[in-house]
Write a protein that holds these residues in place. Structure first.
Motif, PDB file in Angstrom:
ATOM      1  N   MET A 183       0.996  -1.149   0.034  1.00 11.81           N
ATOM      2  CA  MET A 183       0.100   0.003  -0.050  1.00 11.81           C
ATOM      3  C   MET A 183       0.900   1.378   0.065  1.00 11.81           C
ATOM      4  O   MET A 183       1.933   1.290   0.544  1.00 11.81           O
ATOM      5  CB  MET A 183      -1.022  -0.044   1.210  1.00 11.81           C
ATOM      6  CG  MET A 183      -1.784   1.362   1.377  1.00 11.81           C
ATOM      7  SD  MET A 183      -2.927   1.437   2.734  1.00 11.81           S
ATOM      8  CE  MET A 183      -4.117   0.216   2.136  1.00 11.81           C
ATOM      9  N   ILE A 184       0.439   2.179  -0.675  1.00 11.88           N
ATOM     10  CA  ILE A 184       0.975   3.689  -0.823  1.00 11.88           C
ATOM     11  C   ILE A 184       0.046   4.661  -0.196  1.00 11.88           C
ATOM     12  O   ILE A 184      -0.991   4.686  -0.333  1.00 11.88           O
ATOM     13  CB  ILE A 184       1.215   4.170  -2.336  1.00 11.88           C
ATOM     14  CG1 ILE A 184       2.434   2.962  -2.700  1.00 11.88           C
ATOM     15  CG2 ILE A 184       1.789   5.641  -2.184  1.00 11.88           C
ATOM     16  CD1 ILE A 184       2.447   3.354  -4.231  1.00 11.88           C
ATOM     17  N   LEU A 185       0.860   5.353   0.814  1.00 12.13           N
ATOM     18  CA  LEU A 185       0.227   6.438   1.546  1.00 12.13           C
ATOM     19  C   LEU A 185       0.792   7.804   1.014  1.00 12.13           C
ATOM     20  O   LEU A 185       1.921   7.951   1.168  1.00 12.13           O
ATOM     21  CB  LEU A 185       0.306   6.215   3.163  1.00 12.13           C
ATOM     22  CG  LEU A 185      -0.600   5.157   3.909  1.00 12.13           C
ATOM     23  CD1 LEU A 185      -0.541   5.171   5.409  1.00 12.13           C
ATOM     24  CD2 LEU A 185      -1.867   5.087   3.411  1.00 12.13           C
ATOM     25  N   MET A 186      -0.042   8.669   0.796  1.00 19.37           N
ATOM     26  CA  MET A 186       0.274  10.034   0.332  1.00 19.37           C
ATOM     27  C   MET A 186       0.108  11.039   1.344  1.00 19.37           C
ATOM     28  O   MET A 186      -0.939  10.897   1.917  1.00 19.37           O
ATOM     29  CB  MET A 186      -0.259  10.456  -1.013  1.00 19.37           C
ATOM     30  CG  MET A 186      -0.160   9.310  -2.113  1.00 19.37           C
ATOM     31  SD  MET A 186       1.657   9.102  -2.532  1.00 19.37           S
ATOM     32  CE  MET A 186       2.141  10.800  -3.269  1.00 19.37           C
ATOM     33  N   ASN A 243      -4.097  10.884  -7.102  1.00 25.54           N
ATOM     34  CA  ASN A 243      -4.054  10.739  -8.567  1.00 25.54           C
ATOM     35  C   ASN A 243      -2.704  10.757  -9.243  1.00 25.54           C
ATOM     36  O   ASN A 243      -2.522  10.194 -10.159  1.00 25.54           O
ATOM     37  CB  ASN A 243      -5.171  12.075  -9.063  1.00 25.54           C
ATOM     38  CG  ASN A 243      -6.337  11.870  -8.946  1.00 25.54           C
ATOM     39  OD1 ASN A 243      -6.928  10.557  -8.827  1.00 25.54           O
ATOM     40  ND2 ASN A 243      -7.219  12.808  -8.822  1.00 25.54           N
ATOM     41  N   ILE A 244      -1.866  11.760  -8.640  1.00 27.53           N
ATOM     42  CA  ILE A 244      -0.469  11.652  -9.077  1.00 27.53           C
ATOM     43  C   ILE A 244       0.128  10.342  -8.914  1.00 27.53           C
ATOM     44  O   ILE A 244       0.637   9.749 -10.109  1.00 27.53           O
ATOM     45  CB  ILE A 244       0.371  12.707  -8.506  1.00 27.53           C
ATOM     46  CG1 ILE A 244      -0.154  14.083  -8.591  1.00 27.53           C
ATOM     47  CG2 ILE A 244       1.859  12.458  -8.723  1.00 27.53           C
ATOM     48  CD1 ILE A 244       0.245  14.728 -10.023  1.00 27.53           C
ATOM     49  N   ALA A 245       0.037   9.835  -7.940  1.00 32.20           N
ATOM     50  CA  ALA A 245       0.441   8.344  -7.480  1.00 32.20           C
ATOM     51  C   ALA A 245      -0.088   7.123  -8.468  1.00 32.20           C
ATOM     52  O   ALA A 245       0.689   6.541  -9.119  1.00 32.20           O
ATOM     53  CB  ALA A 245       0.266   7.947  -5.989  1.00 32.20           C
ATOM     54  N   LEU A 246      -1.403   7.295  -8.597  1.00 32.55           N
ATOM     55  CA  LEU A 246      -2.016   6.397  -9.549  1.00 32.55           C
ATOM     56  C   LEU A 246      -1.384   6.274 -11.093  1.00 32.55           C
ATOM     57  O   LEU A 246      -1.537   5.584 -11.756  1.00 32.55           O
ATOM     58  CB  LEU A 246      -3.650   6.343  -9.396  1.00 32.55           C
ATOM     59  CG  LEU A 246      -4.052   6.249  -7.979  1.00 32.55           C
ATOM     60  CD1 LEU A 246      -5.722   6.440  -8.042  1.00 32.55           C
ATOM     61  CD2 LEU A 246      -3.972   4.583  -7.787  1.00 32.55           C
ATOM     62  N   GLY A 277       2.378   0.344 -15.252  1.00 32.52           N
ATOM     63  CA  GLY A 277       1.751  -0.979 -15.150  1.00 32.52           C
ATOM     64  C   GLY A 277       1.566  -1.568 -13.973  1.00 32.52           C
ATOM     65  O   GLY A 277       1.861  -2.873 -13.879  1.00 32.52           O
ATOM     66  N   ILE A 278       1.810  -0.968 -12.908  1.00 30.45           N
ATOM     67  CA  ILE A 278       1.962  -1.722 -11.516  1.00 30.45           C
ATOM     68  C   ILE A 278       0.659  -0.996 -10.866  1.00 30.45           C
ATOM     69  O   ILE A 278      -0.053  -0.132 -11.169  1.00 30.45           O
ATOM     70  CB  ILE A 278       3.094  -0.615 -10.893  1.00 30.45           C
ATOM     71  CG1 ILE A 278       4.213  -1.138 -11.673  1.00 30.45           C
ATOM     72  CG2 ILE A 278       2.858  -1.186  -9.357  1.00 30.45           C
ATOM     73  CD1 ILE A 278       5.461  -0.257 -11.055  1.00 30.45           C
ATOM     74  N   ASN A 279       0.051  -2.144 -10.169  1.00 32.86           N
ATOM     75  CA  ASN A 279      -1.372  -2.233  -9.413  1.00 32.86           C
ATOM     76  C   ASN A 279      -1.035  -2.293  -8.002  1.00 32.86           C
ATOM     77  O   ASN A 279      -0.894  -3.151  -7.305  1.00 32.86           O
ATOM     78  CB  ASN A 279      -2.293  -3.180  -9.761  1.00 32.86           C
ATOM     79  CG  ASN A 279      -3.716  -3.174  -9.134  1.00 32.86           C
ATOM     80  OD1 ASN A 279      -3.871  -1.795  -8.863  1.00 32.86           O
ATOM     81  ND2 ASN A 279      -4.405  -4.127  -9.096  1.00 32.86           N
ATOM     82  N   ILE A 280      -1.037  -1.064  -7.170  1.00 31.85           N
ATOM     83  CA  ILE A 280      -0.877  -0.812  -5.910  1.00 31.85           C
ATOM     84  C   ILE A 280      -1.865   0.012  -5.211  1.00 31.85           C
ATOM     85  O   ILE A 280      -1.991   1.134  -5.874  1.00 31.85           O
ATOM     86  CB  ILE A 280       0.581  -0.428  -5.454  1.00 31.85           C
ATOM     87  CG1 ILE A 280       1.701  -1.297  -5.930  1.00 31.85           C
ATOM     88  CG2 ILE A 280       0.740  -0.336  -3.828  1.00 31.85           C
ATOM     89  CD1 ILE A 280       2.945  -0.774  -5.910  1.00 31.85           C
ATOM     90  N   PRO A 281      -2.549  -0.250  -4.319  1.00 28.23           N
ATOM     91  CA  PRO A 281      -3.578   0.646  -3.626  1.00 28.23           C
ATOM     92  C   PRO A 281      -3.040   1.779  -2.988  1.00 28.23           C
ATOM     93  O   PRO A 281      -1.759   1.963  -2.508  1.00 28.23           O
ATOM     94  CB  PRO A 281      -4.308  -0.394  -2.468  1.00 28.23           C
ATOM     95  CG  PRO A 281      -3.715  -1.684  -2.737  1.00 28.23           C
ATOM     96  CD  PRO A 281      -2.576  -1.844  -3.556  1.00 28.23           C
ATOM     97  N   VAL A 282      -3.482   3.089  -3.257  1.00 24.84           N
ATOM     98  CA  VAL A 282      -3.058   4.224  -2.728  1.00 24.84           C
ATOM     99  C   VAL A 282      -4.205   5.107  -2.147  1.00 24.84           C
ATOM    100  O   VAL A 282      -5.038   5.258  -2.444  1.00 24.84           O
ATOM    101  CB  VAL A 282      -2.723   5.200  -4.003  1.00 24.84           C
ATOM    102  CG1 VAL A 282      -2.083   6.541  -3.404  1.00 24.84           C
ATOM    103  CG2 VAL A 282      -1.647   4.576  -5.178  1.00 24.84           C
ATOM    104  N   CYS A 283      -3.769   5.377  -0.827  1.00 29.83           N
ATOM    105  CA  CYS A 283      -4.488   6.120  -0.061  1.00 29.83           C
ATOM    106  C   CYS A 283      -3.927   7.683   0.308  1.00 29.83           C
ATOM    107  O   CYS A 283      -2.804   7.681   0.491  1.00 29.83           O
ATOM    108  CB  CYS A 283      -4.732   5.457   1.325  1.00 29.83           C
ATOM    109  SG  CYS A 283      -5.788   3.966   1.290  1.00 29.83           S
ATOM    110  N   GLY A 284      -4.817   8.295   0.551  1.00 32.52           N
ATOM    111  CA  GLY A 284      -4.263   9.773   1.090  1.00 32.52           C
ATOM    112  C   GLY A 284      -4.689  10.049   2.526  1.00 32.52           C
ATOM    113  O   GLY A 284      -5.367   9.732   3.089  1.00 32.52           O
ATOM    114  N   MET A 285      -3.498  10.577   3.038  1.00 34.64           N
ATOM    115  CA  MET A 285      -3.624  10.943   4.761  1.00 34.64           C
ATOM    116  C   MET A 285      -4.071  12.474   4.613  1.00 34.64           C
ATOM    117  O   MET A 285      -3.254  13.404   4.381  1.00 34.64           O
ATOM    118  CB  MET A 285      -2.254  10.767   5.351  1.00 34.64           C
ATOM    119  CG  MET A 285      -1.795   9.220   5.439  1.00 34.64           C
ATOM    120  SD  MET A 285      -0.012   8.961   6.010  1.00 34.64           S
ATOM    121  CE  MET A 285       0.973   9.915   4.943  1.00 34.64           C
TER     122      MET A 285
END
Length: 231
Positions: free
Chosen positions: A88-91, A99-102, A109-117
């Motif tokens: 998981m990535i936390l921004m 949206n920048i990370a996604l 072509g990488i699929n990793i969940p991204v959340c914002g703090m």
């Protein structure tokens, strides 16, 4: 909680000495050996979105390159600095940062969940945003304390690196003005004395004992700071 979490933040003052930070938590514990810091190279001025895009692009490009080298037996897994990807990535921020990370991940072509703090009006951690929805998390829960710890840590790491670059720039700009002090001598002075204040207060014989500093250069340093006091 995901096994490996990476969090990212940007730090600068009006676009000067802009840096990015990456901190890593595995099984809920900070993994300091995997922390990474980035000096922003391609972005001019204070543009956090473009700066995030740069550091994320560099991070995952390095990672993919290392994975390829590992597969080709040209690199050992233990020697890689970016080859382990997060669960998981936390921004540090909201929908814009997410949206920048996604976008960067999609390009690779990488699929990793991204959340914002996200933070409240008092600049305290309020919760997480995922899939454009703010998740409700109890303020005093263990999860909220964990998220707050990550957000504080990635911010601290970015600020610390930013300040170190700023301090080096200030130190170098002052020493550059002293006659007979070039790049090598400047490094030796900073290595021995550690700060401008220590160099300023050093006696002539102390300066002469510094590697590469002869009597003429030492006198130039003493004279420079004496003249500064008169200004």
């Amino acid at each position: 909680i995901p096994h490996r979490i990476e969090a990212y933040d940007i730090s600068n003052i009006q676009g000067v000495d802009s840096v990015g930070s990456m901190v890593v938590f595995e099984n809920g514990i900070a993994k300091h050996s995997d922390y990474r810091r980035f000096k922003i190279n391609t972005v001019k001025g204070a543009n956090d979105y473009d700066s995030l895009k740069e550091i994320l692009t560099r991070r995952f490009k390095h990672g993919l390159d290392e994975i390829k080298r590992i597969q080709e037996k040209d690199l050992k897994l233990s020697a890689g600095k970016f080859c382990v990807f997060p669960d998981m990535i936390l921004m540090d921020g909201g929908k814009g940062q997410i949206n920048i990370a996604l976008g960067v991940l999609a390009n690779f072509g990488i699929n990793i969940p991204v959340c914002g703090m996200v933070k409240d009006d008092n600049h305290k951690t309020r919760g997480l945003i995922y899939n454009n929805i703010e998740l409700t998390i109890k303020a005093n829960s263990n999860l909220m304390r964990f998220i707050t710890r990550i957000q504080d840590e990635v911010h601290r790491f970015a600020i610390t690196y930013h300040r170190s670059l700023r301090n080096k720039r200030v130190l170098h700009s002052i020493l550059d003005d002293i006659p007979n002090v070039g790049n090598h001598r400047r490094k030796e002075l900073l290595k021995k004395f550690g700060s401008i204040e220590n160099i300023r207060s050093a006696a002539l014989d102390e300066l002469i004992k510094t590697p590469s500093i002869d009597s003429r250069t030492a006198q130039s340093i003493v004279d420079y700071f004496k003249n500064q006091k008169r200004l």
